[in-house]
Design a protein around this motif. Structure first.
Motif, PDB file in Angstrom:
ATOM      1  N   SER A  34      12.412  20.280 -13.126  1.00  0.00           N
ATOM      2  CA  SER A  34      13.700  20.860 -13.506  1.00  0.00           C
ATOM      3  C   SER A  34      14.176  21.844 -12.448  1.00  0.00           C
ATOM      4  CB  SER A  34      13.592  21.570 -14.862  1.00  0.00           C
ATOM      5  OG  SER A  34      13.243  20.661 -15.884  1.00  0.00           O
ATOM      6  N   SER A  35      13.250  22.673 -11.968  1.00  0.00           N
ATOM      7  CA  SER A  35      13.575  23.653 -10.939  1.00  0.00           C
ATOM      8  C   SER A  35      14.039  22.959  -9.659  1.00  0.00           C
ATOM      9  CB  SER A  35      12.359  24.531 -10.649  1.00  0.00           C
ATOM     10  OG  SER A  35      12.646  25.459  -9.635  1.00  0.00           O
ATOM     11  N   ILE A  38      17.553  21.550 -10.136  1.00  0.00           N
ATOM     12  CA  ILE A  38      18.577  22.595 -10.063  1.00  0.00           C
ATOM     13  C   ILE A  38      18.842  22.980  -8.614  1.00  0.00           C
ATOM     14  CG2 ILE A  38      19.029  25.021 -10.592  1.00  0.00           C
ATOM     15  CD1 ILE A  38      17.611  24.565 -13.284  1.00  0.00           C
ATOM     16  N   ILE A  99      15.957  31.569  -9.238  1.00  0.00           N
ATOM     17  CA  ILE A  99      15.442  30.697 -10.296  1.00  0.00           C
ATOM     18  C   ILE A  99      14.181  31.319 -10.887  1.00  0.00           C
ATOM     19  CG2 ILE A  99      14.398  28.456 -10.795  1.00  0.00           C
ATOM     20  CD1 ILE A  99      16.239  27.200  -8.768  1.00  0.00           C
ATOM     21  N   LYS A 104      13.118  30.226 -17.666  1.00  0.00           N
ATOM     22  CA  LYS A 104      14.039  29.099 -17.501  1.00  0.00           C
ATOM     23  C   LYS A 104      15.477  29.598 -17.332  1.00  0.00           C
ATOM     24  CE  LYS A 104      11.377  25.641 -20.080  1.00  0.00           C
ATOM     25  NZ  LYS A 104      11.423  24.626 -21.168  1.00  0.00           N
ATOM     26  N   THR A 105      15.646  30.455 -16.340  1.00  0.00           N
ATOM     27  CA  THR A 105      16.955  31.057 -16.100  1.00  0.00           C
ATOM     28  C   THR A 105      17.382  30.862 -14.654  1.00  0.00           C
ATOM     29  OG1 THR A 105      16.531  32.764 -17.768  1.00  0.00           O
ATOM     30  CG2 THR A 105      18.303  33.184 -16.193  1.00  0.00           C
ATOM     31  N   LEU A 106      18.611  30.391 -14.480  1.00  0.00           N
ATOM     32  CA  LEU A 106      19.230  30.338 -13.160  1.00  0.00           C
ATOM     33  C   LEU A 106      20.231  31.486 -13.093  1.00  0.00           C
ATOM     34  CD1 LEU A 106      20.125  29.153 -10.432  1.00  0.00           C
ATOM     35  CD2 LEU A 106      21.653  27.619 -11.695  1.00  0.00           C
ATOM     36  N   THR A 179      22.077  23.138 -16.215  1.00  0.00           N
ATOM     37  CA  THR A 179      21.118  24.045 -16.853  1.00  0.00           C
ATOM     38  C   THR A 179      21.101  23.861 -18.367  1.00  0.00           C
ATOM     39  OG1 THR A 179      22.819  25.790 -16.836  1.00  0.00           O
ATOM     40  CG2 THR A 179      21.212  25.803 -15.044  1.00  0.00           C
ATOM     41  N   TRP A 184      17.929  25.239 -19.951  1.00  0.00           N
ATOM     42  CA  TRP A 184      17.844  26.477 -19.192  1.00  0.00           C
ATOM     43  C   TRP A 184      19.040  27.377 -19.526  1.00  0.00           C
ATOM     44  CZ3 TRP A 184      15.096  27.462 -14.120  1.00  0.00           C
ATOM     45  CH2 TRP A 184      13.945  26.685 -14.011  1.00  0.00           C
ATOM     46  N   LEU A 186      22.048  29.940 -17.843  1.00  0.00           N
ATOM     47  CA  LEU A 186      22.802  30.301 -16.641  1.00  0.00           C
ATOM     48  C   LEU A 186      23.401  31.678 -16.840  1.00  0.00           C
ATOM     49  CD1 LEU A 186      24.132  29.567 -13.887  1.00  0.00           C
ATOM     50  CD2 LEU A 186      26.038  28.606 -15.213  1.00  0.00           C
TER      51      LEU A 186
END
Length: 204
Positions: A34-35, A38, A99, A104-106, A179, A184, A186
């Motif tokens: 996932s990372s 992104i 990241i 799980k935050t952008l 996200t 995730w 954002l």
């Protein structure tokens, strides 16, 4: 009998431990994927978006020069027709982000300011001047700078700049869509983006 039960219990513990470790490993792989996804999306969005426009304007230039105090003045003037191409751009390769895989935050740290380029084409008509107050290079430079300032003011209230921001928001919305689909979060400026509409109110 007790040995058999003890053996079965140990086997169950080992199986559960193996499944737990295997599940953790799968979760870590999914998180890393996932990372990476992104980061790839941010890389794809990292481009230069340009909005173009055109302005036309007629500008009257006048300059008076005092000769012998207030008793005599010499005036020069010109009619200037302006046709200008205007470009408003955002270099999205300059977006700064962080990241956080644990939460799980952008987080978008900064968004580049717009770059404005104005290319004016000036045509001079009805130039009037005399020996005491002739046109000089400084006059043409002053006219060009005054016209640029005037065009920037017009640009602030035009559709060109708002269209440029809309294009920027459209690109940023791709981050939210991605996200959100991955579960995730954002955020920008410590504010969580909960829907696409929230992007429209961002103070860039």
């Amino acid at each position: 009998m007790r040995k058999i039960l003890l053996g079965a219990l140990v086997a169950i513990v080992l199986v559960l431990t193996f499944k737990y470790c295997d599940s953790k490993r799968e979760d870590k792989i999914v998180l890393q994927e996932s990372s990476a996804l992104i980061q790839e999306q941010i890389k794809n969005v990292g481009k230069l978006i340009v909005t173009e426009g055109h302005f036309s304007q007629v500008f009257n230039y006048r300059n008076s020069k005092a000769i012998l105090g207030p008793f005599f003045t010499s005036e020069k003037k010109a009619l200037v027709v302006v046709n200008a191409d205007v470009f408003v751009s955002y270099d999205l390769s300059l977006i700064e982000y962080k990241i956080d895989e644990k939460t799980k935050t952008l987080t978008i740290l900064s968004i580049p300011k717009e770059e404005i380029k104005i290319n004016p084409d000036l045509e001079y008509y009805d130039i009037q001047a005399d020996y005491f107050n002739a046109f000089e290079a400084k006059d043409y430079n002053d006219i060009k700078e005054t016209i640029k300032k005037s065009l920037i003011k017009k640009l602030e209230n035009s559709e060109i700049k708002s269209n440029a921001k809309n294009r920027l928001i459209s690109e940023l919305s791709k981050f939210y869509i991605l996200t959100n689909s991955l579960g995730w979060t954002l955020q920008y400026n410590q504010v969580q983006i909960k829907n696409e509409e929230a992007l429209q109110s961002l103070k860039l």
